[in-house]
Motif scaffolding. Structure first.
Motif, short mmCIF file in Angstrom:
data_model
loop_
_atom_site.label_atom_id
_atom_site.label_comp_id
_atom_site.label_asym_id
_atom_site.label_seq_id
_atom_site.Cartn_x
_atom_site.Cartn_y
_atom_site.Cartn_z
N SER A 136 14.91 7.15 -10.81
CA SER A 136 15.33 8.35 -10.46
C SER A 136 16.08 8.40 -9.30
CB SER A 136 13.92 9.08 -9.86
OG SER A 136 12.79 9.15 -10.75
N ARG A 137 17.52 8.77 -9.86
CA ARG A 137 18.79 8.67 -9.12
C ARG A 137 19.03 9.90 -8.39
NH1 ARG A 137 20.87 3.85 -11.56
NH2 ARG A 137 19.11 2.73 -11.44
N ASN A 138 18.08 10.92 -8.48
CA ASN A 138 18.76 12.15 -7.79
C ASN A 138 17.87 12.57 -6.55
OD1 ASN A 138 20.48 12.48 -9.92
ND2 ASN A 138 18.97 12.99 -11.28
N HIS A 139 17.01 11.89 -6.03
CA HIS A 139 16.09 12.13 -5.10
C HIS A 139 15.66 11.06 -4.12
CE1 HIS A 139 12.71 11.54 -7.33
NE2 HIS A 139 13.03 12.19 -8.38
N LYS A 140 15.23 11.38 -2.97
CA LYS A 140 14.87 10.44 -2.09
C LYS A 140 13.62 9.58 -2.24
CE LYS A 140 13.85 9.72 2.91
NZ LYS A 140 13.14 10.08 3.83
N PHE A 141 12.66 10.18 -3.15
CA PHE A 141 11.36 9.24 -3.69
C PHE A 141 12.03 8.20 -4.69
CE2 PHE A 141 10.15 13.59 -3.03
CZ PHE A 141 9.07 13.54 -2.55
N GLY A 142 12.90 8.35 -5.54
CA GLY A 142 13.63 7.34 -6.20
C GLY A 142 14.24 6.27 -5.44
N TRP A 143 15.12 6.93 -4.51
CA TRP A 143 15.88 5.73 -3.73
C TRP A 143 15.14 5.12 -2.74
CZ3 TRP A 143 18.74 10.93 -1.32
CH2 TRP A 143 19.58 11.44 -2.55
N MET A 144 14.02 5.43 -2.32
CA MET A 144 13.41 4.67 -1.31
C MET A 144 12.52 3.59 -2.31
SD MET A 144 11.41 7.33 1.04
CE MET A 144 10.04 6.28 1.61
N ALA A 145 12.01 3.82 -3.41
CA ALA A 145 11.64 2.98 -4.35
C ALA A 145 12.53 1.87 -4.72
CB ALA A 145 10.76 3.59 -5.51
N ALA A 146 13.86 2.26 -4.97
CA ALA A 146 14.76 1.65 -5.55
C ALA A 146 15.22 0.64 -4.21
CB ALA A 146 15.83 2.32 -5.99
N LEU A 203 0.83 -1.38 -0.13
CA LEU A 203 0.06 0.05 -0.01
C LEU A 203 0.97 1.13 0.03
CD1 LEU A 203 -3.01 -1.03 2.30
CD2 LEU A 203 -3.00 -0.47 -0.50
N PRO A 204 1.83 1.30 0.91
CA PRO A 204 2.61 2.51 0.83
C PRO A 204 3.40 3.03 -0.60
CG PRO A 204 3.37 1.30 2.74
CD PRO A 204 2.53 0.61 1.67
N PHE A 205 3.35 2.04 -1.42
CA PHE A 205 4.05 2.29 -2.52
C PHE A 205 3.20 2.87 -3.82
CE2 PHE A 205 6.99 -0.22 -0.16
CZ PHE A 205 8.09 0.61 -0.23
N PHE A 206 1.77 2.79 -3.63
CA PHE A 206 0.80 3.54 -4.35
C PHE A 206 0.98 5.09 -4.26
CE2 PHE A 206 -0.79 -0.63 -4.39
CZ PHE A 206 -1.19 -0.97 -5.70
N ALA A 207 1.17 5.47 -2.79
CA ALA A 207 0.78 6.87 -2.88
C ALA A 207 2.10 7.60 -2.10
CB ALA A 207 -0.34 7.27 -1.99
N GLU A 208 2.55 7.33 -0.79
CA GLU A 208 3.38 7.99 -0.33
C GLU A 208 4.79 7.87 -0.83
OE1 GLU A 208 3.47 6.31 3.83
OE2 GLU A 208 1.15 5.94 3.59
N SER A 209 4.93 6.50 -1.12
CA SER A 209 6.27 6.13 -1.45
C SER A 209 6.14 5.80 -3.03
CB SER A 209 6.97 5.18 -0.95
OG SER A 209 6.88 5.22 0.46
N PHE A 210 5.84 6.85 -3.71
CA PHE A 210 5.43 6.46 -5.11
C PHE A 210 6.61 6.69 -6.00
CE2 PHE A 210 5.05 10.94 -4.37
CZ PHE A 210 5.58 11.75 -5.67
N GLY A 211 7.96 6.89 -5.54
CA GLY A 211 8.75 7.48 -6.42
C GLY A 211 9.14 6.20 -7.68
N ASN A 212 9.92 6.84 -8.62
CA ASN A 212 10.43 6.05 -9.70
C ASN A 212 11.69 5.45 -9.30
OD1 ASN A 212 11.44 4.84 -12.01
ND2 ASN A 212 10.29 6.25 -13.40
N PRO A 213 11.92 3.96 -9.18
CA PRO A 213 13.49 3.43 -8.83
C PRO A 213 14.40 4.06 -9.74
CG PRO A 213 11.72 1.79 -9.49
CD PRO A 213 10.84 2.97 -9.48
#
Ligand SMILES: *Cc1c(COP(=O)(O)O)cnc(C)c1O
Length: 388
Positions: free
Chosen positions: A36-46, A24-34
């Motif tokens: 994306s190497r330059n920010h926390k949203f991407g890092w969390m998804a990766a 569930l968290p990965f649909f909305a809060e942690s929605f980053g694109n893995p």
């Protein structure tokens, strides 16, 4: 007990609530694109994706870098078979598989025939196991790939993977196995079994539909020509932005299956045997399809010669069952899987598949047993009255 009862776990499984919660968290809060190497949203998804990759790998004793996420087992089968044929076309032009494979394997192989690939179907024994001597004889110096499924989706028969792996490795042939029905249900060890390519389907193991994986063992040594081109995701093997919630779900599902497998497979085999023994005791003239010894713990496939199974199923609408694979149903044709075992037309035309799963209870099995026995008896009586 809630009706209808679901006994079609080979067609698909519900998402385990614990798996859903992890997703569930990965649909909305942690929605980053893995990617994306330059920010926390991407890092969390990766990070979440790499954690899931480890969880999937661990279930089959692979390493994380050998896991390629796909949309499901159909795509994985396509990538494995077409990927090998295209990558190694200068080395050979021959693929061996068998008649009871899922259509994703059979039709992928068939698609390659106009390109000059020859496809051999290895002979089967009446119990559904591949004839190893015939398989051995079928391998030539032009053979690129042997694709033999781990467990069948209709009759639950488990193939001798370690023997096939050994045979293939000795002859320098790649070994792909469609393990959509097997992963999470029976122990699979890609190292010990010498498997090179293995297909996984999330929705057969309590993860969502539309997520799966292809395990490419010895990645680097085993190369594939990709089907999807684009951003070069998944090491260039499968371009497209990753399905992060699905991947997280698949990872969790693999972890739960791995933890629960010994106990769960004992529980399901006991319930399945209770159903089998009850049917055999309550009804004569029924026919159990496929090996009982080499079989998924959650599968039973029984034919009712002389009966119209569509009528039987509609008379038992309080139980969700299937007569064959969901993938080819809708067409009231005899089961091509059963036909390949050489059974009579009557047996091939009248199978009922019982697929048990994580949420199946003893109470449900007893109810189902009672309903099948009473309904078959009633239909047989009506049939004999109608005939008289
Ligand atoms: C379900 C299934 C597939 C297809 O998997 P999808 O993830 O639905 O594409 C392939 N092979 C077997 C043996 C299956 O049971």
């Amino acid at each position: 007990m809630k009706l209808p009862i679901y006994l079609d776990y080979h067609a698909t499984t519900p998402v385990d609530p614990r798996v859903l919660e992890a997703m569930l968290p990965f649909f909305a809060e942690s929605f980053g694109n893995p990617a994306s190497r330059n920010h926390k949203f991407g890092w969390m998804a990766a990070t979440a994706v790499e954690n899931a990759r480890k969880q999937v790998a661990k279930l089959i004793n692979a390493s994380a870098k050998e896991i390629v996420f796909t949309s499901g087992a159909s795509e994985s089968d396509n990538l494995a078979i077409k990927g090998v044929a295209h990558r190694y076309h200068d080395r050979g032009n021959h693929i061996i598989t068998m008649a009871t494979e899922h259509k994703a394997v059979l039709d992928s192989a068939k698609r390659l025939i106009p390109e000059g690939i020859t496809v051999t179907l290895a002979r089967l024994q009446p119990d559904g196991l591949v004839d190893l001597d015939d398989l051995k004889r079928a391998i030539t110096d032009k053979t690129l790939l042997v694709s033999i499924m781990a467990a069948n989706n209709e009759i639950g028969v488990i193939q001798p993977l370690a023997e096939i792996g050994l045979l293939c490795r000795e002859r320098g042939v790649l070994f792909h196995t469609d393990a959509a029905q097997a992963t999470g249900k029976i122990p699979i060890d890609v190292q010990a079994m010498q498997i090179d390519l293995l297909s996984i389907a999330g929705h057969k193991m309590y993860a969502p539909k539309g997520i799966g994986a292809l395990c490419v063992i010895r990645r680097g040594a085993v190369e594939l020509t990709p089907i999807l081109d684009g951003g070069g995701h998944e090491g260039g093997l499968r371009s497209g932005t990753l399905n992060v919630p699905g991947i997280v779900g698949l990872g969790k599902a693999c972890e739960f299956c791995r933890q629960d497998m010994p106990e769960e497979s004992r529980r399901l085999a006991a319930l399945r045997d209770r159903l089998k023994d009850g049917l055999l005791a309550g009804l004569d003239g029924i026919h159990i399809n496929g090996s009982l010894e080499h079989r998924l713990p959650n599968n039973l496939n029984v034919s009712f010669p002389g009966l119209d199974v569509a009528t039987l199923m509609s008379a038992m609408s309080d139980i969700a069952l299937s007569s064959g694979s969901a993938c080819t149903s809708g067409t009231p044709e005899p089961s091509y899987v059963l036909k390949a075992l050489g059974v009579s037309e009557e047996v091939a035309n009248t199978p009922l598949r019982f697929g048990l799963g994580r949420f199946t209870t003893e109470e449900e099995i007893d109810y189902c047993l009672r309903r099948v026995v009473e309904t078959v008896k009633k239909l047989r009586e009506m049939g004999s009255t109608a005939a008289a």
